[in-house]
Design a protein around this motif. Structure first.
Motif, PDB file in Angstrom:
ATOM      1  N   LEU A 276       0.833  -1.205   0.000  1.00  0.00           N
ATOM      2  CA  LEU A 276       0.000   0.000   0.000  1.00  0.00           C
ATOM      3  C   LEU A 276       0.867   1.254   0.000  1.00  0.00           C
ATOM      4  O   LEU A 276       0.590   2.220  -0.720  1.00  0.00           O
ATOM      5  N   SER A 277       1.915   1.248   0.808  1.00  0.00           N
ATOM      6  CA  SER A 277       2.812   2.394   0.888  1.00  0.00           C
ATOM      7  C   SER A 277       3.480   2.658  -0.465  1.00  0.00           C
ATOM      8  O   SER A 277       3.555   3.796  -0.935  1.00  0.00           O
ATOM      9  N   TYR A 278       3.950   1.601  -1.111  1.00  0.00           N
ATOM     10  CA  TYR A 278       4.559   1.721  -2.436  1.00  0.00           C
ATOM     11  C   TYR A 278       3.550   2.297  -3.429  1.00  0.00           C
ATOM     12  O   TYR A 278       3.874   3.191  -4.222  1.00  0.00           O
ATOM     13  N   ALA A 279       2.327   1.791  -3.373  1.00  0.00           N
ATOM     14  CA  ALA A 279       1.288   2.251  -4.296  1.00  0.00           C
ATOM     15  C   ALA A 279       0.981   3.732  -4.102  1.00  0.00           C
ATOM     16  O   ALA A 279       0.815   4.478  -5.071  1.00  0.00           O
ATOM     17  N   VAL A 280       0.932   4.173  -2.848  1.00  0.00           N
ATOM     18  CA  VAL A 280       0.665   5.588  -2.566  1.00  0.00           C
ATOM     19  C   VAL A 280       1.812   6.450  -3.078  1.00  0.00           C
ATOM     20  O   VAL A 280       1.598   7.498  -3.681  1.00  0.00           O
ATOM     21  N   GLU A 281       3.048   6.009  -2.850  1.00  0.00           N
ATOM     22  CA  GLU A 281       4.217   6.798  -3.247  1.00  0.00           C
ATOM     23  C   GLU A 281       4.383   6.895  -4.757  1.00  0.00           C
ATOM     24  O   GLU A 281       4.777   7.937  -5.277  1.00  0.00           O
TER      25      GLU A 281
ATOM     26  N   GLY B  65       1.981   5.674  -7.246  1.00  0.00           N
ATOM     27  CA  GLY B  65       0.775   5.735  -8.059  1.00  0.00           C
ATOM     28  C   GLY B  65       0.498   4.452  -8.814  1.00  0.00           C
ATOM     29  O   GLY B  65      -0.388   4.401  -9.667  1.00  0.00           O
ATOM     30  N   LYS B  66       1.261   3.398  -8.503  1.00  0.00           N
ATOM     31  CA  LYS B  66       1.017   2.101  -9.145  1.00  0.00           C
ATOM     32  C   LYS B  66       1.358   0.987  -8.161  1.00  0.00           C
ATOM     33  O   LYS B  66       2.125   1.172  -7.221  1.00  0.00           O
ATOM     34  N   TRP B  67       0.777  -0.175  -8.392  1.00  0.00           N
ATOM     35  CA  TRP B  67       1.054  -1.342  -7.562  1.00  0.00           C
ATOM     36  C   TRP B  67       2.453  -1.847  -7.889  1.00  0.00           C
ATOM     37  O   TRP B  67       2.982  -1.552  -8.973  1.00  0.00           O
ATOM     38  N   PRO B  68       3.069  -2.613  -6.991  1.00  0.00           N
ATOM     39  CA  PRO B  68       4.429  -3.101  -7.256  1.00  0.00           C
ATOM     40  C   PRO B  68       4.582  -3.828  -8.593  1.00  0.00           C
ATOM     41  O   PRO B  68       5.646  -3.756  -9.212  1.00  0.00           O
ATOM     42  N   GLU B  69       3.531  -4.482  -9.083  1.00  0.00           N
ATOM     43  CA  GLU B  69       3.633  -5.165 -10.379  1.00  0.00           C
ATOM     44  C   GLU B  69       3.420  -4.230 -11.559  1.00  0.00           C
ATOM     45  O   GLU B  69       3.499  -4.649 -12.703  1.00  0.00           O
ATOM     46  N   GLY B  70       3.135  -2.939 -11.293  1.00  0.00           N
ATOM     47  CA  GLY B  70       3.073  -1.940 -12.353  1.00  0.00           C
ATOM     48  C   GLY B  70       1.699  -1.433 -12.737  1.00  0.00           C
ATOM     49  O   GLY B  70       1.591  -0.488 -13.516  1.00  0.00           O
ATOM     50  N   THR B  71       0.642  -2.023 -12.242  1.00  0.00           N
ATOM     51  CA  THR B  71      -0.712  -1.581 -12.573  1.00  0.00           C
ATOM     52  C   THR B  71      -1.004  -0.236 -11.911  1.00  0.00           C
ATOM     53  O   THR B  71      -0.831  -0.092 -10.706  1.00  0.00           O
TER      54      THR B  71
END
Length: 94
Positions: free
Chosen positions: A18-23, A25-31
């Motif tokens: 979640l933190s990565y996605a917020v920072e 703007g995408k999920w760790p896999e790139g979506t």
């Protein structure tokens, strides 16, 4: 689901995603996240930090809900503590 149930169900791995996605703007896999997903993820990250963040970084929410703002010198000290020396060689060595 109430807030307590939500927070107790979040694993550290889920928080990192979640933190990565917020920072980024995408999920760790790139979506990419929609704006609504990003807004919700940010709320969950801040709630999680308010309960579990015992060593807050600059501009994060600390345990207890306080936003941490560090001075430039405090940030430099923290950064220096986390650095590892890999190789050190004197320039004058022959």
């Amino acid at each position: 689901m109430d807030i307590e149930q939500l927070l107790s169900s979040i694993t550290p791995e889920a928080y990192e995603r979640l933190s990565y996605a917020v920072e980024t703007g995408k999920w760790p896999e790139g979506t990419p996240l929609s704006q609504e997903q990003r807004d919700h993820a940010m709320q969950v990250v801040m709630l999680y930090q308010s309960r579990h963040n015992t060593e807050p970084q600059h501009m994060t929410v600390a345990a207890g809900g306080e936003i941490t703002m560090k001075s430039k010198s405090a940030m430099k000290r923290d950064f220096a503590k986390n650095q590892e020396t890999i190789v050190q060689k004197s320039v004058n060595d022959d």
